[in-house]
Design a protein around this motif. Structure first.
Motif, PDB file in Angstrom:
ATOM      1  N   LYS A   1       0.831  -1.201   0.000  1.00  0.00           N
ATOM      2  CA  LYS A   1       0.000   0.000   0.000  1.00  0.00           C
ATOM      3  C   LYS A   1       0.869   1.255   0.000  1.00  0.00           C
ATOM      4  N   THR A   2       0.384   2.255  -0.725  1.00  0.00           N
ATOM      5  CA  THR A   2       1.099   3.532  -0.778  1.00  0.00           C
ATOM      6  C   THR A   2       0.132   4.670  -0.481  1.00  0.00           C
ATOM      7  N   ALA A   3       0.670   5.800  -0.078  1.00  0.00           N
ATOM      8  CA  ALA A   3      -0.157   6.984   0.188  1.00  0.00           C
ATOM      9  C   ALA A   3       0.759   8.207   0.242  1.00  0.00           C
ATOM     10  N   ALA A   4       0.137   9.378   0.412  1.00  0.00           N
ATOM     11  CA  ALA A   4       0.916  10.602   0.632  1.00  0.00           C
ATOM     12  C   ALA A   4       0.142  11.507   1.576  1.00  0.00           C
ATOM     13  N   LEU A   5       0.876  12.228   2.399  1.00  0.00           N
ATOM     14  CA  LEU A   5       0.296  13.297   3.212  1.00  0.00           C
ATOM     15  C   LEU A   5       0.883  14.597   2.678  1.00  0.00           C
ATOM     16  N   ILE A   6      -0.015  15.532   2.411  1.00  0.00           N
ATOM     17  CA  ILE A   6       0.393  16.771   1.758  1.00  0.00           C
ATOM     18  C   ILE A   6       0.002  17.945   2.629  1.00  0.00           C
ATOM     19  N   SER A   7       0.868  18.898   2.721  1.00  0.00           N
ATOM     20  CA  SER A   7       0.505  20.127   3.428  1.00  0.00           C
ATOM     21  C   SER A   7       0.519  21.303   2.461  1.00  0.00           C
ATOM     22  N   PHE A   8      -0.535  22.131   2.555  1.00  0.00           N
ATOM     23  CA  PHE A   8      -0.588  23.365   1.776  1.00  0.00           C
ATOM     24  C   PHE A   8      -0.232  24.558   2.663  1.00  0.00           C
ATOM     25  N   GLY A   9       0.259  24.238   3.833  1.00  0.00           N
ATOM     26  CA  GLY A   9       0.763  25.269   4.737  1.00  0.00           C
ATOM     27  C   GLY A   9      -0.341  26.087   5.371  1.00  0.00           C
ATOM     28  N   LYS A  10       0.044  27.249   5.841  1.00  0.00           N
ATOM     29  CA  LYS A  10      -0.884  28.106   6.574  1.00  0.00           C
ATOM     30  C   LYS A  10      -1.265  29.331   5.747  1.00  0.00           C
ATOM     31  N   ASP A  11      -0.437  29.608   4.734  1.00  0.00           N
ATOM     32  CA  ASP A  11      -0.641  30.835   3.952  1.00  0.00           C
ATOM     33  C   ASP A  11      -1.762  30.667   2.932  1.00  0.00           C
ATOM     34  N   GLY A  12      -2.104  31.816   2.338  1.00  0.00           N
ATOM     35  CA  GLY A  12      -3.107  31.786   1.277  1.00  0.00           C
ATOM     36  C   GLY A  12      -4.501  31.593   1.825  1.00  0.00           C
ATOM     37  N   LYS A  13      -5.419  31.314   0.895  1.00  0.00           N
ATOM     38  CA  LYS A  13      -6.817  31.207   1.310  1.00  0.00           C
ATOM     39  C   LYS A  13      -7.065  29.888   2.039  1.00  0.00           C
ATOM     40  N   GLN A  14      -8.134  29.901   2.812  1.00  0.00           N
ATOM     41  CA  GLN A  14      -8.454  28.722   3.621  1.00  0.00           C
ATOM     42  C   GLN A  14      -9.241  27.684   2.826  1.00  0.00           C
ATOM     43  N   GLU A  15      -9.620  28.073   1.605  1.00  0.00           N
ATOM     44  CA  GLU A  15     -10.394  27.157   0.775  1.00  0.00           C
ATOM     45  C   GLU A  15      -9.467  26.459  -0.213  1.00  0.00           C
ATOM     46  N   LEU A  16      -9.461  25.151  -0.125  1.00  0.00           N
ATOM     47  CA  LEU A  16      -8.655  24.357  -1.061  1.00  0.00           C
ATOM     48  C   LEU A  16      -9.595  23.622  -2.002  1.00  0.00           C
ATOM     49  N   ASN A  17      -9.380  23.793  -3.296  1.00  0.00           N
ATOM     50  CA  ASN A  17     -10.177  23.047  -4.268  1.00  0.00           C
ATOM     51  C   ASN A  17      -9.347  21.916  -4.856  1.00  0.00           C
ATOM     52  N   VAL A  18      -9.981  20.773  -4.977  1.00  0.00           N
ATOM     53  CA  VAL A  18      -9.277  19.575  -5.452  1.00  0.00           C
ATOM     54  C   VAL A  18     -10.114  18.922  -6.541  1.00  0.00           C
ATOM     55  N   LYS A  19      -9.489  18.676  -7.682  1.00  0.00           N
ATOM     56  CA  LYS A  19     -10.158  17.890  -8.718  1.00  0.00           C
ATOM     57  C   LYS A  19      -9.460  16.539  -8.798  1.00  0.00           C
ATOM     58  N   ILE A  20     -10.249  15.488  -8.823  1.00  0.00           N
ATOM     59  CA  ILE A  20      -9.655  14.150  -8.942  1.00  0.00           C
ATOM     60  C   ILE A  20     -10.231  13.475 -10.178  1.00  0.00           C
ATOM     61  N   GLY A  21      -9.396  13.443 -11.216  1.00  0.00           N
ATOM     62  CA  GLY A  21      -9.798  12.717 -12.421  1.00  0.00           C
ATOM     63  C   GLY A  21      -9.576  11.241 -12.203  1.00  0.00           C
ATOM     64  N   ILE A  22     -10.519  10.447 -12.697  1.00  0.00           N
ATOM     65  CA  ILE A  22     -10.434   8.988 -12.555  1.00  0.00           C
ATOM     66  C   ILE A  22     -10.423   8.386 -13.956  1.00  0.00           C
ATOM     67  N   SER A  23      -9.698   7.304 -14.108  1.00  0.00           N
ATOM     68  CA  SER A  23      -9.724   6.567 -15.372  1.00  0.00           C
ATOM     69  C   SER A  23      -9.460   5.097 -15.101  1.00  0.00           C
ATOM     70  N   PHE A  24      -9.995   4.245 -15.963  1.00  0.00           N
ATOM     71  CA  PHE A  24      -9.677   2.820 -15.886  1.00  0.00           C
ATOM     72  C   PHE A  24      -8.611   2.442 -16.914  1.00  0.00           C
ATOM     73  N   LEU A  25      -8.081   3.467 -17.623  1.00  0.00           N
ATOM     74  CA  LEU A  25      -7.022   3.227 -18.601  1.00  0.00           C
ATOM     75  C   LEU A  25      -5.651   3.645 -18.090  1.00  0.00           C
ATOM     76  N   SER A  26      -5.558   4.882 -17.609  1.00  0.00           N
ATOM     77  CA  SER A  26      -4.242   5.381 -17.211  1.00  0.00           C
ATOM     78  C   SER A  26      -4.387   6.687 -16.449  1.00  0.00           C
ATOM     79  N   GLU A  27      -3.284   7.084 -15.828  1.00  0.00           N
ATOM     80  CA  GLU A  27      -3.268   8.354 -15.105  1.00  0.00           C
ATOM     81  C   GLU A  27      -3.395   9.529 -16.075  1.00  0.00           C
ATOM     82  N   LEU A  28      -2.743   9.436 -17.220  1.00  0.00           N
ATOM     83  CA  LEU A  28      -2.849  10.535 -18.191  1.00  0.00           C
ATOM     84  C   LEU A  28      -4.266  10.664 -18.729  1.00  0.00           C
TER      85      LEU A  28
END
Lengths: 758, 758
Positions: free
Chosen positions: B244-271
């Protein structure tokens, strides 16, 4: 102890010769990957580690099975995955690269070779059009290219994950590889990643994906990517949209003219391919990769030593035979995308119908630990996917030709007492084949036509390959009986030892042909012998043709896998009873009639040297107490059909099947796979030493052997007279010496104690 | 034309109301994804496009099928792929993310929700521990997260491709999802890519791979990657080594408090996943994604309009029913890793045993083009993989429960004249099921126990699910006969219309229970009725237990899929003859006896509202000429079991099966899938307008309907008296109006012309 000066000098000279000769006499130097590359052999000629996953080679059109064809055929590129010795529709040919000099506007960079050289682990060619020299070597999962561009030429390289072998326009063409998807990304100025996803091929398998990570020792100066006919100059990536993708890369004119390229391959992911590079080739030293490969082979090949005065011809034939035997199946441990396991994973059993007879037994003899891994991989496939593999390739079972021949491999492991295998599980896997029809696709795995076979005791005509399926199933039933007996499953043994006689249900006793009596012949489901069989598949008119034991004929429009005997005649298959030749002999009219039958078989070209169904036949004189006739046949067959030329193998090598047959016979040994003994024949080599497990060795010495002295007069096993023309596996692996005294005429040696009976 | 001031004012007010009310009255506003989320419904509660590939939702432990569980259950994270309404072992739950505030040293970031809100296309929650608000919406293949961290909090996010639902320690646990591999790469300061490869799950399927590409609207300030329990602070990638693999990411304290995340999904490839983002959401506008989703739903939902005065309760129940029907199966066109095709590809038929009865017919009615695509996808699966799908998920067939129920879907398409389908191919696919045993794994696809069924005319006791398999196969044979007849294959028709009577072979005529006579009962292969059946699998002792029509009991140690009737009793399955109820009635002792049988069935809790085998039963009074009793039953069943609460569905929604049953009955229509008509009942809505193809519409008006006036007194189709309590599909799709005059007591309407006979 008194030591004379003379002795000391002689001793010193001897050491000197040992040291200076080592490099030349190392076994791997006798391997010539070109033997069997032309004609029907179809061996893979590029570099490969033992059981190596990566097999880089030129592709000389889109159709040849191993990629390579002789000059003057053009080279379209070098792809990283191939198989060896196969027939039918090609498989693999993935992740092709091609060096060239020129502008980045043409995908086709086909070139002609003006020279080419091949040795174990090494391939080299120079192209006519641009004088580019390409050298290739490989690690287990990473291929290594050294490309030398001529002075002042620009250095370009194509990377083409859209390429594959065996492309056909028909989208579901049987045995055609079919494109599913591909992808390419320029990652940095020294790295490219991507994949190729292909389905089909010989075994009509599900889609498999070959991922790659390529690294260069020079920075990319310029590139274009390509998708579906269009070049893109400012897009570093082409994602998978179900279209072919590629890239053309320029390293410019500056810097050195030598470009080194490492291509990591993985069946899991591009990052795993990258990791394979980091683990296997963390440097840019071409020679080191080659040396490492040579050393791997040497460690295996030197386990069988031949007397130093063996002719170069025989050394080449023998060690190349061992080499071909050990390039397949392919070790994909850690590269299985189907399930996580801590057990070994192998692919490209291509196919067991070919390899069970002599390849598997030879691996067992040279490297039992490897064979244990292979058997466990087979059992693992059964556990996870429901059936043992047969023609498994590209991570998918998908093709049978005759029986459920993996059962013979399991029985062979059992009778040869390979450790570390769960034989209760093996028996379960065998019984699955023998009791549960695969259904849906009756040629995918297991036993097609099983229900009829169980109901009637034979596969009736009308079901594809009814004849050879019946013969193989009967032997596979014997394999089950063997394991069941050894594990004390008496009921199972009783049932299957009876079913092992099922071949007799297709034996037509009164049928005569070319002086022989009794043949395996087609019978319909109602029990009628068929003299005429239906020609084709028309449902209205039903034309017939006369079926005889000498024909392989079938209507042009009937698939060649639908006939009564797969790739063979009744003359061959009527002998295909490895567990009960005494009964075949009795039914043929006794020893003399059987001798005549064999003589006719070999002397009137009914014997097919080019294919596996005839593999055991030359030794069959053993069963009538005339082992010297077997030896005579074998010598003649080898002399007439095997040599060190490019056409030195008489038929498809089939993943080493043909080569292992030869290697065994050069040693004077031949296994009856699934049974615990080897038949003994006159070896072609004076001294053969097998290095075995736990520091043991077994030496076969043929005293006074010459072209004239080709018959065994006497034999001594560990000093004691040995009068059997066969020897148990256990007698070999416990170590010792077998001395054969050779003579110029046949003797009574080995004529009285026949090979073990059913 | 004279127009009074009053009229003008009134007209103006009407326009005003239309405009202001539009937003509120849009059909999608009545969808409440929470209906059926608790209790046994198990519906997916997160945002989803119609047939949407991506279905993001919180995962509230590793075990629930849809991911979600009610408060106070903790949330482990939000994963991107789920299914709706399923039972058994969970599937999917891939590519989990989880926002948190804190140090990058702990993989488990489980949090508790203090609030949560859900509407169509939108999910929102706030965590107790850290006050982080997570909002989710989605496109077809891309999920969109808006994460709001509290002021002064640091902004962290976990991305966990190692996570999946239904993990169990047993490596080959039946129905357990099993880990194969995963990978993660920090690509840039705003992008992460990777995948999750999982096998198993409810359908015991082969490995599938979910690729992702995640992008952020803020730069990553810091990250650690994780593999198999260890954090790595300086490695941007963790390759797939089967861990199993994972990552923990920090966007720090600066900037806006709203983080937008888009997660594209595919059954073919990451690209391809990245491309899905570029194509579907090339911006950062959360509202735009939500609006687009709402609009897609609105275009579908508004095809059925209810009279404006319909109660909110009914509007919610109805439109949510339609909504649930159209979130499965999943449109994966362009995302098929198994073969390239230009045809549609659908997955997550989960499973057709559930959905063939009412989901497929409802999709056919609302959106025939979509159903054509689904049917073609099914045929494409047959063409490439050999069998039609049944419980297909994760790109693999792999599970049947009863019959080869896809055949009913094909027959339903045929009798309803869906265009653009190769029905000759469909017939071929159906005949494959009916003639070729799947073998190897008899529950994977096709018809398990087929050979016995063909030999005996029923599946004998001892084969898993012998009872319901026999019932379904007989109906599937009827489906084949239907298509064969329509295509003029008379011989096939003759054979299968005969086989359609096979249910009669398990009808035990003299068997009485609770006042009813004649039941489907277990019979062994020798033709003996079994009063006592073997309890379990012991081969030495064979304890038995008494089998009666009211029990579902089976020994605790016998798998629940091994019993005589799958998820049902003989009381239910003895009625399960959708093609020949007149014969069931005759065998039950005639109309009165059958009425009593049905009454007993419904009134003594033998009817199981929670599962599909009983779906047709409430309408069966139609076949004895008492449609008003059907309507009574349906009203009572709906009143007692369906509502707008979280527990508003009485059983697993099973990919919309339960919901589509409800939606049909609210309209007063119910299909007999595979046959060309709908049964007519009293609707629950006064006016229903179906928008059909080519601008046509069909309106059902129930005049004077009230709680009291719940019986149909008279009916008029396009102005003409209509005396049948059923209507042909073709009469609906040609457009028109059906007017029902309602009354307070049953009438003779619809009592004389019974539904079409076999």
């Amino acid at each position: 102890m008194k030591v004379s000066t003379k002795t000391i000098i002689s001793f010193g000279i001897s050491i000197f010769f040992s040291l200076t000769n080592y490099a030349q006499t190392a076994a791997h130097n006798y391997v010539d990957p070109m033997i069997g590359s032309e004609g029907d052999g179809r061996v893979f000629i590029g570099p490969s580690c033992p059981y190596g996953m990566v097999k880089p080679s030129p592709d000389c059109t889109v159709s040849p099975n191993s990629g390579w064809l002789p000059l003057p055929k053009e080279v379209t590129g070098f792809s990283q995955v191939h198989v060896s010795g196969t027939g039918g529709g090609p498989k693999y040919g993935n992740i092709q690269i091609m060096p060239f000099s020129g502008t980045l506007d043409k995908l086709d960079q086909t070139s002609r070779r003006v020279e080419e050289s091949v040795k174990l682990g090494y391939y080299q060619t120079v192209f006519k059009e641009n004088q580019i020299r390409t050298e290739i070597t490989t690690a287990e999962k990473v291929s290594f290219y050294r490309i030398t561009y001529p002075k002042n030429a620009t250095k370009e390289l194509k990377i083409d994950p859209g390429f594959f072998l065996g492309e056909q326009p028909e989208p579901d063409g049987r045995e055609a590889q079919q494109f599913v998807g591909s992808q390419i990304e320029i990652v940095s100025d020294t790295e490219v990643r991507g994949y190729s996803r292909i389905r089909g091929g010989w075994n009509n398998g599900r889609a498999y994906t070959v991922y790659f990570w390529a690294t260069f020792d020079q920075p990319i100066a310029k590139y274009v990517t390509w998708k579906d006919g269009i070049f893109y100059s400012n897009q570093p990536a082409q994602f998978d949209s179900g279209r072919k993708t590629a890239a053309l890369i320029s390293f410019g004119k500056d810097g050195k003219q030598e470009l080194n390229v490492k291509i990591g391959i993985s069946f899991l992911s591009e990052l795993k391919a990258k990791n394979n590079i980091e683990v296997e080739i963390p440097h840019w030293d071409f020679s080191a990769v080659l040396s490492s490969l040579e050393n791997k082979w040497e460690q295996l090949l030197k386990r069988i030593q031949l007397s130093p005065d063996t002719s170069l011809e025989y050394k080449k034939m023998f060690y190349t035979g061992l080499y071909h035997t050990m390039i397949m199946p392919v070790d994909r441990t850690g590269e299985n995308p189907l399930w996580t396991n801590t057990e070994p994973y192998y692919d490209d059993f291509y196919c067991i119908w070919d390899t069970f007879r002599s390849s598997s037994p030879l691996i067992t003899l040279i490297d039992p630990k490897r064979q244990t891994e292979i058997v466990n991989a087979m059992l693992n496939i059964y556990k996870r996917e429901g059936y043992l593999p047969e023609g498994r390739s590209g991570n998918d079972n998908g093709r049978t030709q005759g029986g459920s021949n993996a059962e013979t491999v399991l029985a062979d492991a059992f009778v040869k007492n390979l450790k570390g295998i769960d034989y209760e599980l093996a028996l379960k896997a065998m019984l699955k084949d023998a009791t549960i029809p695969p259904g849906g696709n009756e040629e995918r795995e297991g036993r097609g036509g099983l229900l009829d076979y169980l109901r009637l005791g034979y596969v009736p005509f009308g079901i594809d390959r009814a004849g050879n399926r019946t013969m193989d199933y009967a032997y596979n039933d014997y394999n089950i009986a063997t394991v069941a007996k050894g594990l004390n499953h008496t009921e199972i043994y009783n049932q299957y030892i009876k079913q092992a006689d099922n071949w007799q249900n297709l034996w037509r006793s009164d049928y005569m042909n070319n002086g022989a009596t009794g043949f395996i012949m087609p019978k319909d489901a109602s029990g009628n012998w068929l003299d005429d069989v239906i020609f084709g598949e028309s449902k209205i008119q039903k034309p017939t043709y006369k079926y005889t034991p000498v024909i392989t004929e079938s209507p042009w429009y009937v698939c060649h896998w639908c006939v009564f005997f797969y790739e063979g005649t009744s003359w061959e298959y009527s002998l295909s009873v490895p567990h009960d030749l005494p009964e075949v002999i009795r039914r043929s009219g006794g020893d003399l009639a059987f001798k005549n039958r064999l003589d006719t078989f070999f002397e009137t070209k009914l014997y097919d040297v080019s294919n596996e169904p005839s593999f055991l036949a030359p030794t069959m004189y053993h069963w009538i107490g005339k082992p010297y006739l077997s030896s005579d046949r074998i010598r003649t067959i080898i002399k007439d059909n095997f040599n060190t030329s490019h056409e030195g193998l008489p038929g498809n090598d089939d993943s080493g099947a043909m080569s292992s047959w030869l290697a065994f016979h050069i040693m004077g040994l031949y296994p009856n796979a699934g049974q615990p003994y080897y038949l003994l024949n006159s070896p072609l080599i004076k001294e053969i030493t097998l290095e075995l497990e736990e520091g043991k060795s077994f030496k076969i010495t043929a005293k006074k052997m010459s072209d004239k002295n080709k018959y065994i007069k006497n034999a001594f096993l560990n000093g004691k007279p040995y009068n059997k023309a066969w020897i148990l596996h256990e007698d070999i692996v416990k170590g010792g010496e077998l001395i054969l005294e050779m003579d110029s005429k046949p003797s009574v040696w080995g004529t009285t104690i026949l090979p073990p009976k059913k």
